[in-house]
Design a protein around this motif. Sequence first.
Motif, PDB file in Angstrom:
ATOM      1  N   PHE A  24     -12.059  -5.052  -0.639  1.00 32.12           N
ATOM      2  CA  PHE A  24     -13.086  -5.282  -1.282  1.00 32.12           C
ATOM      3  C   PHE A  24     -13.275  -6.676  -1.685  1.00 32.12           C
ATOM      4  O   PHE A  24     -14.151  -7.303  -1.697  1.00 32.12           O
ATOM      5  CB  PHE A  24     -13.200  -4.568  -2.673  1.00 32.12           C
TER       6      PHE A  24
ATOM      7  N   THR B   9       0.783  -1.412  -0.024  1.00 24.25           N
ATOM      8  CA  THR B   9       0.121   0.037  -0.057  1.00 24.25           C
ATOM      9  C   THR B   9       0.833   1.015  -0.029  1.00 24.25           C
ATOM     10  O   THR B   9       0.783   2.296  -0.785  1.00 24.25           O
ATOM     11  CB  THR B   9      -1.124  -0.125   1.389  1.00 24.25           C
TER      12      THR B   9
ATOM     13  N   TRP C 270      -3.145   3.657  -2.394  1.00 20.06           N
ATOM     14  CA  TRP C 270      -4.438   3.110  -1.536  1.00 20.06           C
ATOM     15  C   TRP C 270      -5.046   2.096  -2.292  1.00 20.06           C
ATOM     16  O   TRP C 270      -5.867   1.350  -1.598  1.00 20.06           O
ATOM     17  CB  TRP C 270      -5.203   4.360  -1.423  1.00 20.06           C
ATOM     18  N   GLY C 271      -4.897   2.039  -3.590  1.00 17.93           N
ATOM     19  CA  GLY C 271      -5.603   1.130  -4.477  1.00 17.93           C
ATOM     20  C   GLY C 271      -5.447  -0.501  -3.784  1.00 17.93           C
ATOM     21  O   GLY C 271      -6.217  -1.228  -3.940  1.00 17.93           O
TER      22      GLY C 271
ATOM     23  N   VAL D   2      -7.494  -1.089  -0.780  1.00 18.17           N
ATOM     24  CA  VAL D   2      -9.233  -1.222  -1.201  1.00 18.17           C
ATOM     25  C   VAL D   2      -9.423  -2.485  -1.893  1.00 18.17           C
ATOM     26  O   VAL D   2     -10.416  -3.022  -1.742  1.00 18.17           O
ATOM     27  CB  VAL D   2      -9.406   0.130  -2.154  1.00 18.17           C
ATOM     28  N   ASN D   3      -8.679  -2.798  -2.794  1.00 17.81           N
ATOM     29  CA  ASN D   3      -8.602  -4.083  -3.480  1.00 17.81           C
ATOM     30  C   ASN D   3      -8.824  -5.219  -2.650  1.00 17.81           C
ATOM     31  O   ASN D   3      -9.605  -6.030  -2.716  1.00 17.81           O
ATOM     32  CB  ASN D   3      -7.086  -4.504  -4.215  1.00 17.81           C
TER      33      ASN D   3
ATOM     34  N   LEU E 112      -7.328   8.453  -0.893  1.00 15.49           N
ATOM     35  CA  LEU E 112      -8.133   7.285  -0.510  1.00 15.49           C
ATOM     36  C   LEU E 112      -9.602   7.453  -1.517  1.00 15.49           C
ATOM     37  O   LEU E 112     -10.042   6.542  -2.179  1.00 15.49           O
ATOM     38  CB  LEU E 112      -8.486   7.396   0.850  1.00 15.49           C
TER      39      LEU E 112
ATOM     40  N   THR F 282      -9.047   7.268  -5.097  1.00 17.67           N
ATOM     41  CA  THR F 282      -8.775   5.800  -5.452  1.00 17.67           C
ATOM     42  C   THR F 282     -10.031   5.128  -5.615  1.00 17.67           C
ATOM     43  O   THR F 282     -10.214   4.472  -6.527  1.00 17.67           O
ATOM     44  CB  THR F 282      -7.702   5.063  -4.395  1.00 17.67           C
ATOM     45  N   ILE F 283     -10.897   5.259  -4.665  1.00 18.26           N
ATOM     46  CA  ILE F 283     -12.274   4.601  -4.635  1.00 18.26           C
ATOM     47  C   ILE F 283     -13.076   5.036  -5.702  1.00 18.26           C
ATOM     48  O   ILE F 283     -13.782   4.185  -6.334  1.00 18.26           O
ATOM     49  CB  ILE F 283     -12.989   5.035  -3.135  1.00 18.26           C
TER      50      ILE F 283
ATOM     51  N   ILE G 248     -11.795   2.913  -8.818  1.00 17.50           N
ATOM     52  CA  ILE G 248     -12.239   1.865  -8.841  1.00 17.50           C
ATOM     53  C   ILE G 248     -13.576   1.411  -9.138  1.00 17.50           C
ATOM     54  O   ILE G 248     -13.896   0.572 -10.083  1.00 17.50           O
ATOM     55  CB  ILE G 248     -11.695   1.203  -7.605  1.00 17.50           C
TER      56      ILE G 248
ATOM     57  N   TRP H 268     -13.751  -2.418 -10.091  1.00 10.16           N
ATOM     58  CA  TRP H 268     -14.348  -3.404  -9.263  1.00 10.16           C
ATOM     59  C   TRP H 268     -14.898  -4.874  -9.821  1.00 10.16           C
ATOM     60  O   TRP H 268     -15.013  -5.485  -9.224  1.00 10.16           O
ATOM     61  CB  TRP H 268     -15.503  -2.494  -8.500  1.00 10.16           C
TER      62      TRP H 268
END
Lengths: 549, 185, 346
Positions: free
Chosen positions: C49, C36, C41-42, C45-46, C155, C158-159, C162, C95
């Motif tokens: 998720f 990270t 941040w990806g 999050v990956n 963050l 990034t979200i 995605i 996603w």
Amino acid sequence: MSPLWSFPGGIHPPMHKEESTRSPIVKLPLPERLILPLHQHIGAPSTPDVNLGDQVLKGQRIAHADGYVSVALHAPTSGTITDIGEYPIPHPSGLSDLCIILSPDGQEKWISRETKDDYLFMDASHLRNRVRDAGIVGLGGAGFPAFIKLNPGPRNVIETLIINGIECEPYISCDDMLMRERTANIVSGVKIIAHAVQARQSIIAIEDNKPEAYQAMLEATANEPDLSVVQCPTIYPQGSEKQLIYVVTGKEVPSDGLPLNVGVVVHNVGTAAAIYSAIAKAEPLISRIVTVTGDAIRKPQNLEVLIGTPIRSLLDFCDAQTQIDQLIMGGPMMGFTIHTPLASVLKTTNCILATTYNSLPEKNMEMPCIRCGACADACPIKLLPQQLYWYARAKDFEKIQDYNLFDCIECGCCAYVCPSNIPLVHYYRYAKTEIWSKEREQQKADIARQRHDFRAERLAKEKAEKAARHKRKRNELKEKSDPSKKETLIKNGAKSKKKAAILEAMERVQAKKEAHKTEPKNTVNLTEEQQRKIDQINKKRETRKNNED
Amino acid sequence: MLSAILTLAILAGIFGLLLGFAAIKFKVEGDPLVDNIDKLLPQTQCGQCGFPGCRPYATAIASDEADINLCPPGGDTTIIALADLLGREAKALDSEKNAAPPEPMIALIDENSCIGCTLCIQACPVDAIIGAAKQMHSVFDKECTGCELCLPPCPVDCISMVAIEQNITTWKWPDPAKRITESVS
Amino acid sequence: MLTPKHSSPYKYASNSVTSVMMWVVLALLPVIGVQTYIFGWGVVVNVLFTVAVALGVEGLMLAMRKRPIFPFLSDGSVVITAILLGLALPPLAPWWLMVVGISFAVIFAKHLYGGLGYNPFNPAMVAYAMLLVSFPLEMTMWFPPHELNNNPLNLIETITVIFTGQLPGQLSLDSLSMATPLDSLKTELGLDKSISQITTGNPLFGWFGGAGWEWVSFAALAGGCGLIYKKIISWHIPIAVIGSITLLSGVFYLIDAEQYASPLFHIFSGATLLGAFFIATDPVTASTTPVGRLIYGAGIGLLTYVIRTWGGYPDAIAFAVLLMNISAPTIDYYTRPRIFGYGDKK
Ligand code: SF4
Ligand code: SF4
């Protein structure tokens, strides 16, 4: 002392031995009745020598060995035989088996005995016979007749006699206490065994979690040049025979072989003490030390108990709680659940473990095997328990033998470490009994096939005979009806005529007899057993008839 | 490309020849198939398959005159074993009886009612009943296959089938896998 | 007949599948952290998720197969699958790619084979391979480590990327992305350049491995050593993987250092160490005998090197692991340990 070796695998479970070693061994008072199963050892059950109502003395033989691999049974005290029949015995099945029931008279009157102290000059075969007659089995747990292991045979040289004082199972402390309190008996017993098997050296092996016992044995053997005591680092299952031999000598007993094959004999410390009593004091095996422990027991301790004492008496004496979740004979690793406390202490009973689910909780849900290999790492035999499990589950009983199921000693290390909570050993036991039963079935089927073939042959023969007879008779009839022949007969005069008539009559009788012959063929050519059975049945019928009359 | 195909074809040809040769060379004399089939049958000799015993049934299977699903005492286990041996499809048992191999039973003669007629003796395919005319008969339990053939001939119905009693040497550990499925469902 | 409710042993060590799996998750935390830090941040999050989706799909599958949900959900195996897949996907993977990947892993690679313990292939790697083959574009959109990244996303950004594909400002995914070190090495070697030409002055390459990847690899090494120390995994497989890669790449490196990358480069770029300690050691799909594990690990190392050097994919851990998964039962069969009491036979 030679360096010690270490076997593969093994585990270190919590031992819980302190609880039961705080107080000395106590003799349990005489119970109200003794239940003596006839099958307490490996081999054939013994055969009763006594009848209902017989008075017996303490130490009197009440059942004799049936065959070579079998041992005798003795009355643990004086009293009356009140029954011979099926009673619950301690066995994982919870089934009943033939037992002799003895009601003690409280006199404790011994049968006459002759004590001996020149035992170290006795002939080896004489020693063996005395041990056999005393009904001694291995007291470590398996219950193999001890005298057989005193007989190395003419071709085997016994390099090392190992006396097993390892006691690696958690909770059990009877050997520990025995070594502390009856050190001299054990040492004398070891000398007797060493003499009988002509061992070059004797080694008493004790785990290092029993320092008092080690110290006691060390002092008692200080003046014995051929007898040494070694302390082994604690690891389970070190007390298992083949593992112990490896630890002490570095020799691997072949899978299909005996310790004899590597020049070793192993006896348990308890067996050594029992052998001493049998030889020097002529006391047969009628009592033993039993550890009564577990968190359901308020006064855990070691008791000296007569064989046949109901487990209930032990529990009461040690003040057991009413709430017992698991009643186990033996230790937590290899013991088994007892279905009723009415069952009795056997020659092989080293421990009664009464626990609640607080200390030995029920197993969590069984998960699938994740093939982590923890079991294989723990297995002292280096088997692949996960594969055995796989094939036991798939009921592939051929493959499982390929993976050496029958080398498994059921020590439980694999199930102990399995993160998936799989009762692995239960699977192996299931597979083993299943395979044995298949073998029995196969044998039975083979016999049935033979008997069926035999019968078919017999029927065919009978049929052929009958046909032949008919043919003969037909021919004869034809001859008789032949007029020319009759004429000659008549010609031959009255004398011969008469003769012919007699002959004819005789033939008729014979034919009639033949035709009526319904007696079943299978009552001839009976085997001894069958004959005995018939006799028995006939006798039964006789008696019933008489009774009815 | 062409050479690859050619090589493969030649290889296949050679192997085919080798296999054909082996089949001729190592041909087994006699008909061990019947023996092998017979070995898998339970030897109850009950005749429920419609043949007068296990071996005749085995012969019939071997010569393709009978199907492999006719043996009730053997149940599914036997059918699967036969299917394995013969490389056929296993199928359901051809009988009203339950497909699970029944619990092994043996015949027991009620000693009080037996009139000693010897009819059961004649029916028993393995000579497991002993007794003489007008004398009480008895089943020799070690040899009884549980085929039930002695039941119908008995004029006084004194024979019954009882489960073989377990003792500590014949006792089997229960299947632990069963316990799980039970506890889960 | 009485059936014994219990049979010995009555005493068990206090380990469980859950505790084993949790240790693995714990050991993966440093990897997640470092990755990270380096790739943005990806990564977190990956991972979060995929874990969430995985738990959902696993629950659903268990319900459909009528298995007890709680014990199997809490065994943690699916969490590890999800984390591994999350780490293997590019940090800004859309996603839907993750949903497709993890569902494939749980449904096809795990439950259709019978669930925990019965899957012959490592589910995370099956999914990874499937995604790589089906969505090559999305799967190779890697990003440069942060020191090379001029536009680090926060963050929220990034979200947004995605889940909506919307990039802030004028940025486009293409402008953000950059090949991985292994990738660019492969392409440029294909252009007849020598290794020194490729690496010197190229910020993608660090001291000896891929820039940034070195740190991720160190984290994996640390976590892996922790697992070995805790006896959660045995040393055999990681050592064999690393050993065989080192040996092979060493030999070729010595033959021609300009055509073949150094052993250190091979070990410290891409997923080599993560694979060696966490993917190859997945107990269900690996070999279980000690010797078998060595062979199995060596096989993975060998295949990885071969595919990386001569094959079509720049990183090959996934394919190597899958190929060795199929061979595991056979390896096990032929490497059964010598059983106590059998002398030198068997
Ligand atoms: S310890 Fe249990 S889960 Fe692990 S391989 Fe052995 S049986 Fe399977
Ligand atoms: S019970 Fe059998 S398989 Fe399990 S560890 Fe002991 S010897 Fe090995």
